[in-house]
Scaffold this motif. Structure first.
Motif, mmCIF file in Angstrom:
data_model
loop_
_atom_site.group_PDB
_atom_site.id
_atom_site.type_symbol
_atom_site.label_atom_id
_atom_site.label_comp_id
_atom_site.label_asym_id
_atom_site.label_seq_id
_atom_site.Cartn_x
_atom_site.Cartn_y
_atom_site.Cartn_z
ATOM 1 N N TRP A 1 0.813 -1.210 0.000
ATOM 2 C CA TRP A 1 0.000 0.000 0.000
ATOM 3 C C TRP A 1 0.853 1.269 0.000
ATOM 4 C CZ3 TRP A 1 1.242 2.618 4.340
ATOM 5 C CH2 TRP A 1 1.598 1.891 5.478
ATOM 6 N N LEU A 2 2.090 1.177 0.497
ATOM 7 C CA LEU A 2 2.972 2.343 0.455
ATOM 8 C C LEU A 2 3.443 2.626 -0.965
ATOM 9 C CD1 LEU A 2 4.683 4.520 1.913
ATOM 10 C CD2 LEU A 2 6.458 2.783 2.186
ATOM 11 N N MET A 3 3.716 1.570 -1.729
ATOM 12 C CA MET A 3 4.335 1.717 -3.040
ATOM 13 C C MET A 3 3.354 1.616 -4.205
ATOM 14 S SD MET A 3 7.409 2.126 -1.949
ATOM 15 C CE MET A 3 7.975 2.433 -3.611
ATOM 16 N N ARG A 4 2.072 1.370 -3.944
ATOM 17 C CA ARG A 4 1.163 0.988 -5.020
ATOM 18 C C ARG A 4 1.008 2.069 -6.085
ATOM 19 N NH1 ARG A 4 -5.031 1.039 -2.707
ATOM 20 N NH2 ARG A 4 -5.043 3.129 -1.831
ATOM 21 N N LYS A 5 0.940 3.333 -5.706
ATOM 22 C CA LYS A 5 0.754 4.387 -6.711
ATOM 23 C C LYS A 5 1.986 4.521 -7.596
ATOM 24 C CE LYS A 5 -2.732 7.058 -4.280
ATOM 25 N NZ LYS A 5 -3.123 8.392 -3.759
ATOM 26 N N ASP A 6 3.158 4.380 -6.997
ATOM 27 C CA ASP A 6 4.387 4.459 -7.784
ATOM 28 C C ASP A 6 4.518 3.258 -8.712
ATOM 29 O OD1 ASP A 6 5.534 6.892 -6.478
ATOM 30 O OD2 ASP A 6 5.421 5.602 -4.721
ATOM 31 N N LEU A 7 4.041 2.099 -8.253
ATOM 32 C CA LEU A 7 4.037 0.923 -9.120
ATOM 33 C C LEU A 7 3.072 1.119 -10.297
ATOM 34 C CD1 LEU A 7 4.081 -1.851 -6.370
ATOM 35 C CD2 LEU A 7 5.867 -1.486 -8.081
ATOM 36 N N GLU A 8 1.900 1.680 -10.005
ATOM 37 C CA GLU A 8 0.918 1.925 -11.055
ATOM 38 C C GLU A 8 1.452 2.910 -12.096
ATOM 39 O OE1 GLU A 8 -2.464 3.291 -8.945
ATOM 40 O OE2 GLU A 8 -2.959 1.328 -8.092
ATOM 41 N N GLN A 9 2.180 3.912 -11.627
ATOM 42 C CA GLN A 9 2.691 4.955 -12.513
ATOM 43 C C GLN A 9 3.995 4.566 -13.204
ATOM 44 O OE1 GLN A 9 2.987 8.250 -9.804
ATOM 45 N NE2 GLN A 9 0.770 8.483 -9.616
ATOM 46 N N GLY A 10 4.599 3.463 -12.778
ATOM 47 C CA GLY A 10 5.855 3.026 -13.364
ATOM 48 C C GLY A 10 7.068 3.752 -12.827
ATOM 49 N N SER A 11 6.891 4.521 -11.736
ATOM 50 C CA SER A 11 8.022 5.216 -11.119
ATOM 51 C C SER A 11 8.995 4.235 -10.484
ATOM 52 C CB SER A 11 7.532 6.208 -10.056
ATOM 53 O OG SER A 11 6.643 7.140 -10.608
ATOM 54 N N VAL A 12 8.476 3.081 -10.050
ATOM 55 C CA VAL A 12 9.302 1.994 -9.538
ATOM 56 C C VAL A 12 8.803 0.691 -10.161
ATOM 57 C CG1 VAL A 12 9.870 3.122 -7.347
ATOM 58 C CG2 VAL A 12 7.853 1.632 -7.499
ATOM 59 N N VAL A 13 9.653 -0.311 -10.120
ATOM 60 C CA VAL A 13 9.345 -1.627 -10.679
ATOM 61 C C VAL A 13 9.437 -2.663 -9.564
ATOM 62 C CG1 VAL A 13 10.049 -3.376 -12.349
ATOM 63 C CG2 VAL A 13 10.254 -0.948 -12.919
ATOM 64 N N SER A 14 8.492 -3.590 -9.538
ATOM 65 C CA SER A 14 8.504 -4.641 -8.526
ATOM 66 C C SER A 14 9.520 -5.722 -8.890
ATOM 67 C CB SER A 14 7.110 -5.253 -8.395
ATOM 68 O OG SER A 14 7.091 -6.240 -7.386
ATOM 69 N N LEU A 15 10.307 -6.145 -7.897
ATOM 70 C CA LEU A 15 11.359 -7.138 -8.090
ATOM 71 C C LEU A 15 11.064 -8.386 -7.257
ATOM 72 C CD1 LEU A 15 14.362 -4.673 -7.523
ATOM 73 C CD2 LEU A 15 13.313 -5.278 -9.727
ATOM 74 N N LEU A 16 11.606 -9.490 -7.675
ATOM 75 C CA LEU A 16 11.590 -10.727 -6.879
ATOM 76 C C LEU A 16 10.168 -11.126 -6.463
ATOM 77 C CD1 LEU A 16 14.664 -9.810 -4.622
ATOM 78 C CD2 LEU A 16 14.678 -11.196 -6.717
ATOM 79 N N ASP A 17 9.208 -10.961 -7.378
ATOM 80 C CA ASP A 17 7.808 -11.231 -7.034
ATOM 81 C C ASP A 17 7.571 -12.685 -6.634
ATOM 82 O OD1 ASP A 17 7.219 -8.617 -7.571
ATOM 83 O OD2 ASP A 17 6.421 -8.980 -9.578
#
Length: 289
Positions: free
Chosen positions: A236-252
């Motif tokens: 929930w802290l990173m979700r908006k940045d993930l949606e916007q592509g500002s950060v990428v999720s790793l090691l899912d």
């Protein structure tokens, strides 16, 4: 009248502060409390020269009084409008990052839908005594145990490990949690031991290191977005940045379960409509995608 005065003294921790909110003299407030104690035959407050403290009898009486006042407020709203419309002031305490990222951006929508409600928002990452401090609703992270309160988990989500595209372009993608030893990992307030799950669901930790330690969730998120390094935080802290592509999720494939985010409110049988409305609002805005 006496109940309202007592509740204000209990919430503000003193006669002077209560008198100011009620637009009464300190003498009038003091006399009202004394008469109430005489009528009840118990001492509601312990008084010293510097401050007053609510007694155990006073605390039990306070818990009943706030329920009575809430019921009266709902009844008044129903008579005035013809329907039991949510109305009144809600005191809410939120964790800093969760409140800023998840709640505040959605708050205008809630207030537009409920124009008769006023929201008094406080921020704290520490556990607060809701009853003693007069809060209607609290949001907390982690495991909660308080028999005086109703608790409902809002969301868990996964614990996400993220980095900006710019960082990954410069330093490459970690393929397994062990690869983090070759990366600049930004340590947050929960320390350098990051949690992961094996494919067979066994939990394990990897100790990471980097050139910066940040004890603020908001600042940790900004560090990830700016390309400072790899960050682990809650979904929930990173979700908006993930949606916007500002950060990428790793090691899912290795992602562990995140900490729970829960709402707490009084365990009284009657939940005021204004409180119920805000609880429904929190549930709606934290639904997992």
């Amino acid at each position: 009248m006496a109940i309202s005065v007592f509740v204000r003294v209990a919430e503000h921790g003193g006669f002077t502060a209560a008198a100011e909110t009620l637009d009464l003299s300190v003498s009038a407030v003091t006399k009202t409390i004394s008469r109430l104690e005489d009528e009840l035959g118990v001492q509601l407050f312990n008084r010293t020269t510097r401050r007053i403290n609510i007694t155990d009898y006073g605390q039990k009486f306070y818990e009943r009084c706030i329920r009575i006042l809430a019921e009266l407020e709902d009844a008044e709203a129903a008579l005035q409008t013809g329907i039991a419309a949510p109305k009144g002031r809600i005191r809410v305490v939120l964790p800093f990052s969760f409140g800023r990222v998840t709640v505040i951006p959605q708050l205008p929508r809630f207030l537009e839908a409920h124009p008769e409600i006023e929201v008094d928002v406080h921020f704290s990452d520490a556990a607060v005594d809701m009853i003693a401090e007069g809060f209607d609703i609290a949001v907390r992270t982690g495991e909660i145990s308080d028999s005086r309160l109703n608790t409902r988990v809002l969301t868990r989500g996964s614990q996400v490990t993220v980095a900006s595209p710019a960082y990954l372009e410069r330093h490459g993608w970690p393929q397994t949690p062990d690869d983090l030893s070759h990366h600049n990992c930004i340590v947050g307030r929960f320390g350098p031991e990051w949690s992961f799950l094996h494919p067979d669901k066994r939990r394990f930790v990897v100790r990471v290191s980097g050139n910066c330690t940040i004890n603020s969730g908001d600042a940790l998120r900004e560090a990830a977005v700016s390309g400072l390094g790899i960050v682990q935080g809650t979904w929930w802290l990173m979700r908006k940045d993930l949606e916007q592509g500002s950060v990428v999720s790793l090691l899912d494939d290795w992602a562990d379960q995140g900490m729970s985010v829960s709402i707490l409110y009084s365990a009284n049988r009657h939940v005021p409509q204004k409180v119920r409305a805000f609880l429904d609002f929190l549930i709606e805005i934290t639904k997992l995608p």
